[in-house]
Design a protein around this motif. Structure first.
Motif, mmCIF file in Angstrom:
data_model
loop_
_atom_site.group_PDB
_atom_site.id
_atom_site.type_symbol
_atom_site.label_atom_id
_atom_site.label_comp_id
_atom_site.label_asym_id
_atom_site.label_seq_id
_atom_site.Cartn_x
_atom_site.Cartn_y
_atom_site.Cartn_z
ATOM 1 N N LEU A 157 -9.910 -14.349 45.911
ATOM 2 C CA LEU A 157 -8.833 -14.826 46.784
ATOM 3 C C LEU A 157 -8.505 -13.826 47.890
ATOM 4 C CD1 LEU A 157 -6.462 -16.411 44.130
ATOM 5 C CD2 LEU A 157 -8.122 -17.547 45.581
ATOM 6 N N ASP A 158 -9.446 -12.928 48.196
ATOM 7 C CA ASP A 158 -9.205 -11.918 49.221
ATOM 8 C C ASP A 158 -8.824 -12.538 50.563
ATOM 9 O OD1 ASP A 158 -9.542 -9.742 47.591
ATOM 10 O OD2 ASP A 158 -11.670 -9.504 48.055
ATOM 11 N N ASP A 159 -9.479 -13.630 50.952
ATOM 12 C CA ASP A 159 -9.157 -14.280 52.231
ATOM 13 C C ASP A 159 -7.713 -14.761 52.267
ATOM 14 O OD1 ASP A 159 -11.648 -13.836 53.256
ATOM 15 O OD2 ASP A 159 -12.410 -15.834 52.752
ATOM 16 N N LEU A 160 -7.236 -15.275 51.161
ATOM 17 C CA LEU A 160 -5.857 -15.752 51.075
ATOM 18 C C LEU A 160 -4.885 -14.594 51.270
ATOM 19 C CD1 LEU A 160 -3.899 -18.084 50.453
ATOM 20 C CD2 LEU A 160 -4.156 -17.500 48.042
ATOM 21 N N ARG A 161 -5.157 -13.471 50.623
ATOM 22 C CA ARG A 161 -4.291 -12.300 50.758
ATOM 23 C C ARG A 161 -4.251 -11.799 52.200
ATOM 24 N NH1 ARG A 161 -6.187 -11.357 45.654
ATOM 25 N NH2 ARG A 161 -7.978 -10.167 46.294
ATOM 26 N N LYS A 162 -5.366 -11.939 52.903
ATOM 27 C CA LYS A 162 -5.427 -11.460 54.292
ATOM 28 C C LYS A 162 -4.654 -12.368 55.241
ATOM 29 C CE LYS A 162 -9.921 -9.321 53.606
ATOM 30 N NZ LYS A 162 -11.367 -9.465 53.855
ATOM 31 N N ARG A 163 -4.496 -13.650 54.889
ATOM 32 C CA ARG A 163 -3.838 -14.610 55.786
ATOM 33 C C ARG A 163 -2.322 -14.539 55.741
ATOM 34 N NH1 ARG A 163 -7.259 -19.925 54.509
ATOM 35 N NH2 ARG A 163 -6.551 -19.280 52.479
ATOM 36 N N THR A 164 -1.759 -13.937 54.708
ATOM 37 C CA THR A 164 -0.299 -13.860 54.612
ATOM 38 C C THR A 164 0.119 -12.527 54.012
ATOM 39 O OG1 THR A 164 1.702 -14.872 53.713
ATOM 40 C CG2 THR A 164 -0.269 -15.012 52.358
ATOM 41 N N SER A 165 1.222 -12.022 54.515
ATOM 42 C CA SER A 165 1.758 -10.778 53.958
ATOM 43 C C SER A 165 2.923 -11.061 53.022
ATOM 44 C CB SER A 165 2.209 -9.845 55.091
ATOM 45 O OG SER A 165 3.236 -10.483 55.844
ATOM 46 N N ALA A 166 3.306 -12.330 52.893
ATOM 47 C CA ALA A 166 4.434 -12.688 52.027
ATOM 48 C C ALA A 166 4.052 -12.469 50.568
ATOM 49 C CB ALA A 166 4.840 -14.135 52.263
ATOM 50 N N ARG A 167 4.927 -11.821 49.843
ATOM 51 C CA ARG A 167 4.665 -11.504 48.444
ATOM 52 C C ARG A 167 5.889 -11.807 47.586
ATOM 53 N NH1 ARG A 167 0.496 -11.228 50.592
ATOM 54 N NH2 ARG A 167 -1.170 -9.726 50.374
ATOM 55 N N ILE A 168 5.629 -12.114 46.331
ATOM 56 C CA ILE A 168 6.670 -12.266 45.318
ATOM 57 C C ILE A 168 6.448 -11.125 44.341
ATOM 58 C CG2 ILE A 168 7.617 -13.739 43.500
ATOM 59 C CD1 ILE A 168 6.181 -16.114 44.981
ATOM 60 N N HIS A 169 7.454 -10.279 44.186
ATOM 61 C CA HIS A 169 7.326 -9.130 43.294
ATOM 62 C C HIS A 169 8.021 -9.439 41.972
ATOM 63 C CE1 HIS A 169 5.606 -6.760 46.505
ATOM 64 N NE2 HIS A 169 6.559 -7.246 47.292
ATOM 65 N N LEU A 170 7.248 -9.527 40.925
ATOM 66 C CA LEU A 170 7.772 -9.829 39.596
ATOM 67 C C LEU A 170 7.635 -8.618 38.688
ATOM 68 C CD1 LEU A 170 6.331 -13.438 39.144
ATOM 69 C CD2 LEU A 170 8.633 -12.774 39.828
ATOM 70 N N PRO A 171 8.381 -8.584 37.583
ATOM 71 C CA PRO A 171 8.297 -7.443 36.662
ATOM 72 C C PRO A 171 6.876 -7.218 36.148
ATOM 73 C CG PRO A 171 10.149 -8.869 36.102
ATOM 74 C CD PRO A 171 9.355 -9.571 37.162
ATOM 75 N N MET A 172 6.640 -6.025 35.685
ATOM 76 C CA MET A 172 5.384 -5.617 35.063
ATOM 77 C C MET A 172 4.202 -5.711 36.034
ATOM 78 S SD MET A 172 6.127 -7.288 31.289
ATOM 79 C CE MET A 172 4.429 -7.321 30.856
ATOM 80 N N GLY A 173 4.453 -5.554 37.338
ATOM 81 C CA GLY A 173 3.386 -5.554 38.322
ATOM 82 C C GLY A 173 2.707 -6.889 38.527
ATOM 83 N N ARG A 174 3.344 -7.968 38.131
ATOM 84 C CA ARG A 174 2.751 -9.304 38.287
ATOM 85 C C ARG A 174 3.108 -9.869 39.657
ATOM 86 N NH1 ARG A 174 1.179 -12.333 33.478
ATOM 87 N NH2 ARG A 174 0.954 -10.845 31.811
ATOM 88 N N ASN A 175 2.602 -9.228 40.682
ATOM 89 C CA ASN A 175 2.897 -9.653 42.047
ATOM 90 C C ASN A 175 2.053 -10.853 42.440
ATOM 91 O OD1 ASN A 175 4.751 -7.564 42.270
ATOM 92 N ND2 ASN A 175 3.164 -6.127 42.905
ATOM 93 N N HIS A 176 2.621 -11.681 43.305
ATOM 94 C CA HIS A 176 1.981 -12.921 43.741
ATOM 95 C C HIS A 176 1.974 -13.011 45.266
ATOM 96 C CE1 HIS A 176 2.890 -13.891 39.600
ATOM 97 N NE2 HIS A 176 2.249 -15.033 39.695
ATOM 98 N N VAL A 177 0.925 -13.614 45.807
ATOM 99 C CA VAL A 177 0.898 -13.991 47.210
ATOM 100 C C VAL A 177 1.775 -15.233 47.316
ATOM 101 C CG1 VAL A 177 -0.560 -14.837 49.097
ATOM 102 C CG2 VAL A 177 -1.423 -13.077 47.532
ATOM 103 N N ALA A 178 2.666 -15.264 48.301
ATOM 104 C CA ALA A 178 3.594 -16.389 48.456
ATOM 105 C C ALA A 178 3.073 -17.355 49.513
ATOM 106 C CB ALA A 178 4.972 -15.870 48.857
ATOM 107 N N LEU A 179 3.143 -18.643 49.186
ATOM 108 C CA LEU A 179 2.686 -19.704 50.086
ATOM 109 C C LEU A 179 3.746 -20.792 50.163
ATOM 110 C CD1 LEU A 179 -0.870 -20.019 48.533
ATOM 111 C CD2 LEU A 179 -0.288 -18.810 50.643
ATOM 112 N N ARG A 180 3.602 -21.664 51.156
ATOM 113 C CA ARG A 180 4.533 -22.771 51.336
ATOM 114 C C ARG A 180 3.746 -23.996 51.764
ATOM 115 N NH1 ARG A 180 9.844 -22.182 55.107
ATOM 116 N NH2 ARG A 180 10.762 -24.176 54.584
ATOM 117 N N GLY A 181 4.141 -25.181 51.251
ATOM 118 C CA GLY A 181 3.453 -26.394 51.632
ATOM 119 C C GLY A 181 3.918 -27.575 50.803
ATOM 120 N N PRO A 182 3.226 -28.704 50.911
ATOM 121 C CA PRO A 182 3.599 -29.889 50.138
ATOM 122 C C PRO A 182 3.258 -29.724 48.661
ATOM 123 C CG PRO A 182 1.649 -30.309 51.472
ATOM 124 C CD PRO A 182 2.138 -28.941 51.835
ATOM 125 N N VAL A 183 3.991 -30.402 47.807
ATOM 126 C CA VAL A 183 3.847 -30.254 46.362
ATOM 127 C C VAL A 183 2.426 -30.536 45.886
ATOM 128 C CG1 VAL A 183 4.597 -32.598 45.784
ATOM 129 C CG2 VAL A 183 4.957 -30.741 44.147
#
Length: 179
Positions: free
Chosen positions: A87-113
């Motif tokens: 998913l390297d390309d996805l990480r490069k397209r957005t800098s938005a991140r969700i920081h969760l406990p225990m280092g479980r960070n997520h790339v944040a996205l937005r769109g239709p369900v």
């Protein structure tokens, strides 16, 4: 799974192992076996359930139910666990991140369900790990460390999911052991 393409339901596993789905949190607890046990030691499946990705059929069933529970089904939010090399390309397209406990960070996205049912990769099926609606009235989590998907929402929303015959569901309580 038994055979190359035949899924084995959780209820079939529970029946085979003479256990209740209500008191089990994952495949290991239900079967008493580890996912890495040799395939020939388990007569019910050739391939154990995937962790961290929701199968397409279940995703669409869940989307149908949850889209009806939101005023803005075209405005949802998603999190994809960082660390997937493909998913390297996805990480490069957005800098938005969700920081969760225990280092479980997520790339944040937005769109239709409906994006929750799409695979983010062509080589392997990988869906988003978190998704929720703009109103924050429900949230879905398919963590990479679990072979189940968890949904939080109103009592009415959860009842509709539990009543969907196309979904194999079990209600869990806060604090229930999940792993």
């Amino acid at each position: 799974m038994h055979g190359p393409d035949i899924p084995v339901s959780w209820s079939k596993l529970a029946h085979y192992y003479d256990r209740s789905l209500h008191d089990q949190g994952n495949i290991d607890a239900l079967t008493g076996r580890e996912l890495n046990d040799p395939i020939e030691d388990n007569p019910l499946w050739d391939i154990p359930p995937e962790e961290g990705s929701l199968p397409a059929e279940e995703a669409w069933q869940l989307i149908d139910t949850l889209a009806a529970e939101t005023a803005k089904p075209l405005e949802c939010f998603f999190g994809v666990r960082e660390g997937f090399a493909y998913l390297d390309d996805l990480r490069k397209r957005t800098s938005a991140r969700i920081h969760l406990p225990m280092g479980r960070n997520h790339v944040a996205l937005r769109g239709p369900v409906y994006l929750a049912a799409r695979s983010l990769c062509t080589d392997v099926r990988q869906t988003v790990n978190l998704w929720w609606n703009a109103e924050r009235s429900w949230c879905v989590a398919t963590d990479i460390g679990h072979d189940s998907t968890f949904v939080g929402g109103s009592r009415d929303c959860i009842r509709k999911i539990l009543d969907n015959p196309a979904l194999e569901t079990v209600e869990v309580t806060p604090g229930a052991p999940l792993g």
